[in-house]
Design an enzyme around this catalytic site. Structure first.
Site, PDB file in Angstrom:
ATOM      1  N   ASP A  82      37.211  38.757  49.658  1.00  0.00           N
ATOM      2  CA  ASP A  82      38.221  38.570  48.607  1.00  0.00           C
ATOM      3  C   ASP A  82      37.902  37.394  47.686  1.00  0.00           C
ATOM      4  O   ASP A  82      38.698  37.060  46.804  1.00  0.00           O
ATOM      5  CB  ASP A  82      39.607  38.333  49.234  1.00  0.00           C
ATOM      6  CG  ASP A  82      40.355  39.637  49.537  1.00  0.00           C
ATOM      7  OD1 ASP A  82      40.065  40.663  48.878  1.00  0.00           O
ATOM      8  OD2 ASP A  82      41.236  39.615  50.424  1.00  0.00           O
ATOM      9  N   ARG A 107      41.219  34.416  54.601  1.00  0.00           N
ATOM     10  CA  ARG A 107      40.834  33.806  53.324  1.00  0.00           C
ATOM     11  C   ARG A 107      40.772  32.279  53.367  1.00  0.00           C
ATOM     12  O   ARG A 107      40.423  31.661  52.357  1.00  0.00           O
ATOM     13  CB  ARG A 107      41.802  34.251  52.200  1.00  0.00           C
ATOM     14  CG  ARG A 107      41.792  35.757  51.937  1.00  0.00           C
ATOM     15  CD  ARG A 107      42.428  36.114  50.598  1.00  0.00           C
ATOM     16  NE  ARG A 107      41.630  35.644  49.466  1.00  0.00           N
ATOM     17  CZ  ARG A 107      42.010  35.742  48.187  1.00  0.00           C
ATOM     18  NH1 ARG A 107      43.171  36.280  47.884  1.00  0.00           N
ATOM     19  NH2 ARG A 107      41.237  35.300  47.223  1.00  0.00           N
ATOM     20  N   ARG A 153      53.262  34.543  49.599  1.00  0.00           N
ATOM     21  CA  ARG A 153      52.075  33.751  49.887  1.00  0.00           C
ATOM     22  C   ARG A 153      52.351  32.249  49.764  1.00  0.00           C
ATOM     23  O   ARG A 153      52.300  31.508  50.733  1.00  0.00           O
ATOM     24  CB  ARG A 153      50.929  34.154  48.954  1.00  0.00           C
ATOM     25  CG  ARG A 153      50.526  35.634  49.052  1.00  0.00           C
ATOM     26  CD  ARG A 153      49.887  35.946  50.377  1.00  0.00           C
ATOM     27  NE  ARG A 153      49.457  37.332  50.494  1.00  0.00           N
ATOM     28  CZ  ARG A 153      48.290  37.809  50.084  1.00  0.00           C
ATOM     29  NH1 ARG A 153      47.422  37.018  49.493  1.00  0.00           N
ATOM     30  NH2 ARG A 153      47.988  39.082  50.266  1.00  0.00           N
ATOM     31  N   HIS A 182      51.779  38.363  44.579  1.00  0.00           N
ATOM     32  CA  HIS A 182      51.434  37.130  43.858  1.00  0.00           C
ATOM     33  C   HIS A 182      52.153  37.190  42.510  1.00  0.00           C
ATOM     34  O   HIS A 182      52.297  38.266  41.929  1.00  0.00           O
ATOM     35  CB  HIS A 182      49.927  37.053  43.552  1.00  0.00           C
ATOM     36  CG  HIS A 182      49.066  36.547  44.664  1.00  0.00           C
ATOM     37  ND1 HIS A 182      47.830  37.102  44.963  1.00  0.00           N
ATOM     38  CD2 HIS A 182      49.231  35.508  45.534  1.00  0.00           C
ATOM     39  CE1 HIS A 182      47.287  36.436  45.977  1.00  0.00           C
ATOM     40  NE2 HIS A 182      48.114  35.468  46.336  1.00  0.00           N
ATOM     41  N   CYS A 276      43.414  38.380  38.517  1.00  0.00           N
ATOM     42  CA  CYS A 276      42.993  37.904  39.836  1.00  0.00           C
ATOM     43  C   CYS A 276      41.538  37.428  39.822  1.00  0.00           C
ATOM     44  O   CYS A 276      41.169  36.539  40.591  1.00  0.00           O
ATOM     45  CB  CYS A 276      43.108  39.008  40.875  1.00  0.00           C
ATOM     46  SG  CYS A 276      44.744  39.643  41.123  1.00  0.00           S
TER      47      CYS A 276
END
Ligand code: ARG
Length: 282
Positions: A82, A107, A153, A182, A276
């Site tokens: 990612d 992550r 998140r 997000h 992103c």
């Protein structure tokens, strides 16, 4: 034609829109894959094609360059599929860098990796955060204000941490739909004082706050949001957004923007698109 003759529901495009050249940070999807699932878009059973991901990413990078933006790249690391989603790597305001601290262990190693890039590239005001925040995935600057997402998140406590560090007002917004986990999947900044967003992705209180701050905002439909249309990058004139978001593109045009559709279907399998992949450095 006087103002009063303007057809209801139409808005005169704002005069004098102009593109501001930006410095961006991206990360080549060399190790892109969907091997785990941390958002509803990710299905590890569905095959991915790293070559297609690379080609699509390269087109986005070239598009930025052709529009006059500067693109820096950070070296991808194997085992971090990612990492292509550079927006999550940190948050930068006036050259100050707030490091990212990820919610999911898959992550976590990306935070230090991105911070290292900043340290090696002349950024000397770096803060390793106390609280979880997923960088510019949840922190979006609109002029001299910061909108900050929470709910899935980024920890709400990081909003205060960011305000203290950057010294600009931070307005918290609560996300309620797991598909839009997000802030940058539910809201896009179009200029220093304009945004577009999908109201249903926000709690009632946050919707009221958005109406208060941006009464004229472009409101996206469920269809616009479902093709990730809000995961867009704007330089004040050109708005790069997923090419499937045709309705949204038409409405951006009415307001005097130049929408540019981008094909990033491969990366959407991980729940990411244009914004992103893009960390705004300045
Ligand atoms: N698979 C990634 C995740 O779930 C996608 C991140 C998308 N990035 C973004 N800025 N919205 O964390």
């Amino acid at each position: 034609m006087s103002l009063n003759d303007a057809p209801v529901g139409e808005r005169a495009p704002r005069a004098g829109r102009r593109a501001v050249a930006r410095r961006l940070l991206m990360c080549r999807p060399q190790y892109f894959d969907v091997t785990y699932s941390i958002n509803p878009w990710m299905n590890p059973e569905k095959p991915t094609d790293a070559r297609t991901a690379l080609l699509q990413w390269e087109q986005l990078r070239e598009l930025y360059l052709s529009l006059g933006h500067t693109v820096e790249v950070v070296e991808p690391l194997s085992g971090l599929p990612d990492m292509v989603f550079a927006a999550n790597g940190a948050t930068v305001v006036d050259g100050k860098v707030l490091g990212a601290r990820f919610r999911h262990r898959e992550r976590t190693a990306e935070g230090p990796a991105y911070l290292e890039w900043f340290a090696a590239n002349g950024f000397d005001e770096l803060l390793w955060p106390d609280h979880i925040n997923e960088g510019e995935g949840d922190f979006l600057r609109v002029g001299r204000r910061m909108l900050a997402g929470t709910g899935f998140r980024t920890d709400v406590r990081s909003h205060a941490e960011a305000q203290e560090f950057f010294g600009i007002p931070v307005t918290g917004l609560t996300l309620v739909d797991p598909d839009y986990y997000h802030l940058d999947t539910a809201l896009a900044v179009l200029s220093d004082d304009e945004v577009m967003y999908y109201p249903e992705a926000f709690s009632p209180g946050s919707r009221a706050v958005l109406r208060e701050l941006f009464p004229d905002a472009l409101l996206a439909t469920a269809d616009d949001a479902a093709v990730f249309g809000l995961n867009a990058f704007s330089d004040g004139l050109n708005v790069l957004l997923p090419q499937a978001a045709t309705g949204l593109a038409a409405r951006l045009k009415e307001r005097g923007f130049h929408p540019v559709g981008v094909g990033l279907g491969e990366l959407l399998k991980a729940g990411g698109s244009v914004k992103c992949c893009t960390l705004v450095l300045s």
